[in-house]
Design a protein around this motif. Structure first.
Motif, short mmCIF file in Angstrom:
data_model
loop_
_atom_site.label_atom_id
_atom_site.label_comp_id
_atom_site.label_asym_id
_atom_site.label_seq_id
_atom_site.Cartn_x
_atom_site.Cartn_y
_atom_site.Cartn_z
N UNK A 157 42.71 42.58 32.27
CA UNK A 157 42.73 42.11 33.66
C UNK A 157 42.25 43.22 34.60
N UNK A 158 42.72 44.44 34.34
CA UNK A 158 42.30 45.57 35.18
C UNK A 158 40.81 45.82 35.07
N UNK A 159 40.27 45.72 33.87
CA UNK A 159 38.84 45.96 33.67
C UNK A 159 37.99 44.86 34.30
N UNK A 160 38.42 43.63 34.18
CA UNK A 160 37.66 42.54 34.79
C UNK A 160 37.66 42.67 36.31
N UNK A 161 38.80 43.07 36.86
CA UNK A 161 38.87 43.27 38.31
C UNK A 161 37.93 44.39 38.73
N UNK A 162 37.89 45.46 37.95
CA UNK A 162 36.99 46.57 38.25
C UNK A 162 35.54 46.12 38.21
N UNK A 163 35.19 45.28 37.24
CA UNK A 163 33.82 44.80 37.13
C UNK A 163 33.43 43.97 38.35
N UNK A 165 34.75 44.03 41.36
CA UNK A 165 34.65 44.88 42.54
C UNK A 165 33.37 45.72 42.52
N UNK A 166 33.01 46.20 41.35
CA UNK A 166 31.78 46.99 41.25
C UNK A 166 30.56 46.13 41.52
N UNK A 171 25.10 47.47 42.91
CA UNK A 171 24.22 46.62 42.13
C UNK A 171 24.44 46.83 40.64
N UNK A 172 24.61 45.74 39.92
CA UNK A 172 24.79 45.81 38.47
C UNK A 172 23.41 45.69 37.84
N UNK A 198 31.00 34.19 32.89
CA UNK A 198 32.45 34.40 32.81
C UNK A 198 33.04 35.05 34.06
N UNK A 199 32.32 35.97 34.69
CA UNK A 199 32.88 36.75 35.78
C UNK A 199 32.19 36.52 37.12
N UNK A 200 31.14 35.75 37.10
CA UNK A 200 30.47 35.43 38.35
C UNK A 200 29.67 36.57 38.95
N UNK A 201 29.30 37.55 38.15
CA UNK A 201 28.51 38.66 38.67
C UNK A 201 27.05 38.23 38.77
N UNK A 202 26.30 38.90 39.66
CA UNK A 202 24.88 38.65 39.81
C UNK A 202 24.13 39.93 39.43
N UNK A 203 23.74 40.07 38.17
CA UNK A 203 23.06 41.28 37.73
C UNK A 203 21.65 41.37 38.32
#
Length: 278
Positions: A157-163, A165-166, A171-172, A198-203
């Motif tokens: 959970x902590x790692x997913x939250x960090x991802x 936020x980052x 920019x990923x 899974x995490x909704x990030x936009x690389x």
């Protein structure tokens, strides 16, 4: 002989006796006295030769009392354990080279003594941990199966939250090139596509050579940005967190990175100060 003649002779003798006798000086040896081998025995009045006094001999200094022997220094624990190890090695090698029943038994007994020492050490170690929770790693990384499962859930959970936020603040970036050159680029993009779902990030996918990748058809072609960020020479595929305006670059690594590895590295570089990870 007449009486007159006897008196004359006696008078002559008396007269001779009364004549003065010359006194010998101390240097009478110069006249031959006391040096004549024939008359030496008669010249008892000669002074004997004086012996030269022997030169004064320095008095021998009295021997210093022997210093008391220094007490033997006790052996350090390092020296003691080294001696024990050498003794054990000697017994073992003797048993290997001469495997008689006696030598094997000696080695087995020595091994048993060593095992006993290790057991006593382990027992005391555990008892100290019971009394000193701050020294117990179990308080930070649970060792039981149940504790391990809880810990893994929490850390994920902590790692997913960090991802997330980052990805929101930085920019990923994923740097790739033609799959004909980079055999790991397509598998890496597959991992990123799943993480996007899974995490909704936009690389931000960047191709070095302008190659097309079906999973990310909107990939950006590098026009010098990588060189400005110092990432151009990195082997592909390569992932980094960047913020071009502020010049922030946090490399996550190259090669094929799995989802778990990416999550862990993002958490480490964004949340854990250097030197406090372990």
């Amino acid at each position: 002989m007449s009486e007159l003649h006897r008196h004359l002779m006696l008078g002559t003798v008396l007269a001779a006796a009364l004549l003065p006798v010359p006194v010998l000086a101390a240097g009478s040896e110069d006249f031959g006295y006391c040096r004549d081998d024939i008359t030496t025995g008669w010249n008892f009045y000669c002074d004997p030769e004086k012996e030269e006094p022997a030169p004064d001999q320095p008095a021998e200094a009295p021997a210093a009392p022997a210093a008391p022997a220094a007490p033997e220094k006790p052996k350090s624990y390092t020296e003691q354990i080294e001696e024990f190890r050498k003794e054990l090695d000697e017994i073992k090698y003797r048993a290997v080279l001469e495997p008689t029943p006696e030598n094997l038994q000696d080695y087995m007994e020595a091994q048993q003594r060593m095992s006993g020492m290790a057991s006593a050490f382990t027992d005391q170690w555990q008892r100290v941990l019971f009394k000193s929770p701050a020294l117990d790693i179990n308080t930070r990384f649970p060792m039981s199966q149940m504790g391990g499962a809880v810990y893994q859930d929490q850390i994920r959970v902590a790692r997913e939250t960090s991802l997330k936020e980052a990805a929101d603040n930085l920019g990923f970036m994923v740097v790739v090139e033609d799959s004909a050159i980079c055999g790991l680029c397509t598998p890496q993009l597959e991992v990123i596509k799943r993480m996007q779902a899974n995490f909704g990030i936009e690389p931000i996918v960047v191709t070095v050579d302008g190659s097309f990748h079906p999973l990310f058809p909107e990939a950006v072609v590098d026009t010098g940005q990588l060189k400005k960020l110092g990432l151009l020479e990195h082997p592909r595929p390569f992932i980094a967190l960047v913020e071009p305006q502020a010049g922030i670059v946090e490399p996550l690594g190259g090669g094929l990175l799995t989802e778990d590895v990416i999550l862990e590295r993002v958490h480490v570089v964004t949340k854990i100060p250097a030197g406090e990870r372990y």
